[in-house]
Write a protein that holds these residues in place. Sequence first.
Motif, PDB file in Angstrom:
ATOM      1  N   ASP A 153      40.878  34.590  36.034  1.00  0.00           N
ATOM      2  CA  ASP A 153      41.554  35.749  35.463  1.00  0.00           C
ATOM      3  C   ASP A 153      43.065  35.539  35.356  1.00  0.00           C
ATOM      4  OD1 ASP A 153      40.641  38.351  34.471  1.00  0.00           O
ATOM      5  OD2 ASP A 153      41.985  39.229  35.952  1.00  0.00           O
ATOM      6  N   ARG A 189      35.296  31.391  32.084  1.00  0.00           N
ATOM      7  CA  ARG A 189      35.686  32.513  31.228  1.00  0.00           C
ATOM      8  C   ARG A 189      34.687  32.692  30.094  1.00  0.00           C
ATOM      9  NH1 ARG A 189      40.864  29.788  31.362  1.00  0.00           N
ATOM     10  NH2 ARG A 189      42.094  30.601  33.104  1.00  0.00           N
ATOM     11  N   ARG A 212      35.696  44.388  37.595  1.00  0.00           N
ATOM     12  CA  ARG A 212      36.976  44.641  36.944  1.00  0.00           C
ATOM     13  C   ARG A 212      37.384  46.109  37.031  1.00  0.00           C
ATOM     14  NH1 ARG A 212      38.359  40.142  34.161  1.00  0.00           N
ATOM     15  NH2 ARG A 212      36.683  38.644  33.746  1.00  0.00           N
ATOM     16  N   ASP A 213      38.704  46.340  36.904  1.00  0.00           N
ATOM     17  CA  ASP A 213      39.183  47.719  36.839  1.00  0.00           C
ATOM     18  C   ASP A 213      39.114  48.211  35.396  1.00  0.00           C
ATOM     19  OD1 ASP A 213      41.362  46.656  35.471  1.00  0.00           O
ATOM     20  OD2 ASP A 213      42.742  46.849  37.168  1.00  0.00           O
ATOM     21  N   ARG A 214      39.553  49.427  35.164  1.00  0.00           N
ATOM     22  CA  ARG A 214      39.425  50.014  33.826  1.00  0.00           C
ATOM     23  C   ARG A 214      40.262  49.274  32.786  1.00  0.00           C
ATOM     24  NH1 ARG A 214      39.718  55.185  33.280  1.00  0.00           N
ATOM     25  NH2 ARG A 214      39.390  55.861  35.417  1.00  0.00           N
ATOM     26  N   ASP A 215      41.270  48.504  33.241  1.00  0.00           N
ATOM     27  CA  ASP A 215      42.091  47.719  32.315  1.00  0.00           C
ATOM     28  C   ASP A 215      41.540  46.318  32.080  1.00  0.00           C
ATOM     29  OD1 ASP A 215      43.994  49.792  32.040  1.00  0.00           O
ATOM     30  OD2 ASP A 215      44.943  49.184  33.923  1.00  0.00           O
ATOM     31  N   GLY A 216      40.441  45.983  32.734  1.00  0.00           N
ATOM     32  CA  GLY A 216      39.836  44.676  32.536  1.00  0.00           C
ATOM     33  C   GLY A 216      40.291  43.608  33.509  1.00  0.00           C
ATOM     34  N   THR A 217      41.151  43.959  34.462  1.00  0.00           N
ATOM     35  CA  THR A 217      41.627  42.991  35.453  1.00  0.00           C
ATOM     36  C   THR A 217      40.568  42.800  36.540  1.00  0.00           C
ATOM     37  OG1 THR A 217      43.916  43.657  35.082  1.00  0.00           O
ATOM     38  CG2 THR A 217      43.449  42.475  37.126  1.00  0.00           C
ATOM     39  N   ALA A 218      40.305  41.544  36.876  1.00  0.00           N
ATOM     40  CA  ALA A 218      39.318  41.252  37.909  1.00  0.00           C
ATOM     41  C   ALA A 218      39.854  41.665  39.276  1.00  0.00           C
ATOM     42  CB  ALA A 218      38.971  39.773  37.901  1.00  0.00           C
ATOM     43  N   ASP A 244      25.307  41.491  37.118  1.00  0.00           N
ATOM     44  CA  ASP A 244      26.129  42.169  36.108  1.00  0.00           C
ATOM     45  C   ASP A 244      25.882  43.678  36.136  1.00  0.00           C
ATOM     46  OD1 ASP A 244      27.952  40.580  34.693  1.00  0.00           O
ATOM     47  OD2 ASP A 244      26.357  39.639  33.539  1.00  0.00           O
ATOM     48  N   ARG A 248      28.780  46.397  36.916  1.00  0.00           N
ATOM     49  CA  ARG A 248      29.153  47.458  35.983  1.00  0.00           C
ATOM     50  C   ARG A 248      28.998  48.835  36.637  1.00  0.00           C
ATOM     51  NH1 ARG A 248      29.459  43.038  34.214  1.00  0.00           N
ATOM     52  NH2 ARG A 248      31.270  43.250  35.527  1.00  0.00           N
ATOM     53  N   GLU A 251      31.933  49.285  38.885  1.00  0.00           N
ATOM     54  CA  GLU A 251      33.128  49.575  38.089  1.00  0.00           C
ATOM     55  C   GLU A 251      33.152  51.040  37.653  1.00  0.00           C
ATOM     56  OE1 GLU A 251      33.507  45.066  36.184  1.00  0.00           O
ATOM     57  OE2 GLU A 251      32.705  46.731  35.003  1.00  0.00           O
TER      58      GLU A 251
END
Length: 258
Positions: A153, A189, A212-218, A244, A248, A251
């Motif tokens: 990431d 990736r 990941r968070d809501r911004d897509g950061t792991a 997965d 999800r 998340e």
Amino acid sequence: MDKPLKTPPPYPIASVDHALRAATILQLEGGATVSEIAERLGVARSTAHRLLAMLVYRDFAVQDEDRVYRAGPVLELAAHSQSLVSRLRAAALPHLRRVVDLLDETTNLIVRTGDTTRFIASVECGQALRVGSREGMVFPAHRTTAGLLLLADLTDEELDAVYAEERYRDRPAERPDLAKLREELRRLRRNGFAVNQERSERGLVAVGVPVRDRDGTALAGLSVSMPGVRYDPHRLQPLVATLDAAARALERGLAAGD
């Protein structure tokens, strides 16, 4: 109203108190030598040395090339955000248990701090031959499934900073080959998951996906660990699909709690 002053417990344990105070000094003040710790605690240098050696052994401290002790991976979790780690663990445990119910293999949640990863939650499966709990343990990030996912990431510049050559002057053998690592991270990736076959421990295979968070950061890695004799590559895709789905769901739970 002012809080009452704390009173010591009826049967204080001096060695525990000294170790906790030393750990606090390292965490809040950045670093100290054996002599400085001895002076602050009012103990002999030999006693301070033994205290610091135990903190290093338990990953509460590290010693750099200048023989200065600094906060180790356990204490650095505060920089990662202690509240985030606690929230992650609490939110993840039901999903880890669900994965164990479905796969009957030990499942873990891992975060990264610098070039190390720490297992912050682990749920064992019920099989007689199984991977035991790794909760609380620290491993080099590039040798663990979740560590590789979290390193993937990072930007090239961030990866260079994590594995800067000067950080490994006193332990050059521990620094990974960055060219090979970058190639591996590019592959991760693309795939979106990682497989670790005996990379961190002999006889162990682990498969993981990022959370990941809501911004897509792991934020973390969710992985399942099993004895190598039980790993079947033909089961990889359904195994990844199960992880997965759990990631999800975790998340969504984290986002709902923001």
